[in-house]
Design an enzyme around this catalytic site. Structure first.
Site, PDB file in Angstrom:
ATOM      1  N   GLU A  19       0.814  -1.209   0.000  1.00 17.58           N
ATOM      2  CA  GLU A  19       0.000   0.000   0.000  1.00 17.58           C
ATOM      3  C   GLU A  19       0.855   1.270   0.000  1.00 17.58           C
ATOM      4  OE1 GLU A  19      -2.441  -3.279   0.636  1.00 17.58           O
ATOM      5  OE2 GLU A  19      -0.684  -2.698   1.811  1.00 17.58           O
ATOM      6  N   HIS A  77     -11.009  -6.255   7.999  1.00 16.70           N
ATOM      7  CA  HIS A  77     -11.732  -5.961   6.768  1.00 16.70           C
ATOM      8  C   HIS A  77     -12.989  -5.133   7.026  1.00 16.70           C
ATOM      9  CE1 HIS A  77      -9.399  -9.612   5.892  1.00 16.70           C
ATOM     10  NE2 HIS A  77      -9.385  -9.210   4.637  1.00 16.70           N
TER      11      HIS A  77
END
Length: 359
Positions: free
Chosen positions: A82, A151
């Site tokens: 990321e 998540h």
């Protein structure tokens, strides 16, 4: 007065929209895909990047078909890094492109914080306007899919605290497309959080599951062509006199359902963008109703609701008939097995409404 069951009524394209564009029924995923498709066709500098966004079309299929249509140089997969994804995007933006990187889940964005905060947010200022970072970071956020602690997080409060970054959270397919187009065209970095709990449909009838698809919902009517919704403009989805309810994303629909069930004459404001914030619309509503209830899914302490509460107190103190109330997620790590108890739902929101209306 707007129909609460519809939450958001049919809307008219605005701000440079193609008035001749035909309307199609879309869910939020399809609307987001359409926004990227429209912008890639209009601007060769728009590129889409991220983990599995190419051939696979993204974990939620939001980028499906884009690589086949625009090629591997404009829609490409990245390594699982990321920090690297956002770092490359910042460089692309400084070069003159308009990258739209995807972070698969908002929970994965933390390794990229340094690039977002130290580089993207400050680039225009530190270069005296010579360079900009016109990047739009898309990411699904929030719970609703039993994704567990890694998540399901709602980290929007982190980004609203960082000067130089805009934060956008849509609640309908129509808004998702119009806001995403506006974000891509904007010259500043934008975090575009997509509430995955309503990716495929609104929550009507039952707050804990989708009772119908967006294709049957007025807000699922989306122009197929270009249009945009200005960043920093809230939407009054229901007018009312008794109390102002401030929400965004999934919580707009939950609030609408609670109002429909209780019959409270509440004014519901969908913030749409947290930064820039449409404080004028909020102020006008609270001064009219004299009461304010804030609802968001993120944890309570230092959540965006705290900033909203402070702003309302500062601007509307002499008009308030009761203390500002907040209904939020709890100050705990995300509870996988108790996900639906964690969300602000009808019981807690209803209790808050009774309390604020009793005062």
């Amino acid at each position: 007065m707007a129909d609460t069951q519809s939450a958001v009524s049919e809307q008219v394209p605005q701000d440079g929209a193609d008035q001749a564009s035909e309307t199609a029924r879309m869910n939020m995923i399809q609307a987001i895909n359409s926004a990227m498709d429209v912008m890639m066709a209009r601007d060769a500098g728009v590129v889409v990047m991220g983990e599995d966004v190419g051939y696979f079309g993204g974990v939620f299929r939001a980028t499906a078909g884009l690589q086949k249509k625009y090629g591997k140089t404009r829609v490409f997969d990245t390594p699982i890094t990321e920090c690297g994804i956002i770092g490359v995007a910042v460089g692309m933006g400084a070069y003159g492109l308009r990258p739209v990187p995807e972070i698969q889940f908002a929970d994965y964005i933390y390794p990229a914080l340094d690039q977002l905060v130290s580089e993207a947010a400050r680039l225009r200022y530190r270069s005296s306007g010579e360079f900009t970072a016109p990047i739009t970071v898309r990411s699904p956020f929030g719970g609703g899919i039993f994704g567990g602690q890694t998540h399901s997080q709602s980290p929007e409060g982190l980004f609203t605290h960082m000067s130089g970054i805009k934060t956008v959270i849509p609640s309908t397919p129509y808004d998702a497309k119009g806001l995403l187009i506006a974000a891509i065209e904007d010259n500043d970095p934008t975090i575009f959080f997509e509430p995955k709990r309503i990716y495929n449909g609104p929550f009507n009838g039952h707050w804990d599951r989708p009772a119908e698809n967006w294709s049957k919902h007025p807000a699922g009517a989306v122009p197929e062509g270009y249009y945009k919704i200005p960043l920093g403009k809230a939407n009054v989805v229901r007018e009312g006199q008794a109390v102002t309810m401030l929400a965004y994303g999934t919580m707009v629909h939950v609030c609408a359902q609670v109002v429909a069930d209780t019959g409270v004459d509440a004014e519901i404001i969908d913030l749409r963008t947290l930064v820039p914030l449409d404080i004028e619309t909020i102020e006008a509503s609270v001064k009219k109703t004299g009461r304010c209830l804030i609802v968001h899914e993120a944890t309570r302490t230092a959540g965006f609701g705290a900033e909203l509460s402070a702003l309302v107190q500062e601007r509307c103190f002499y008009h308030l008939e009761a203390p500002v109330e907040r209904v939020t997620g709890f100050d705990t790590p995300y509870p996988h097995s108790l996900e639906w108890a964690y969300f602000p739902g009808p019981v807690r929101i209803g209790q808050a409404l009774k309390k604020i209306l009793k005062d």
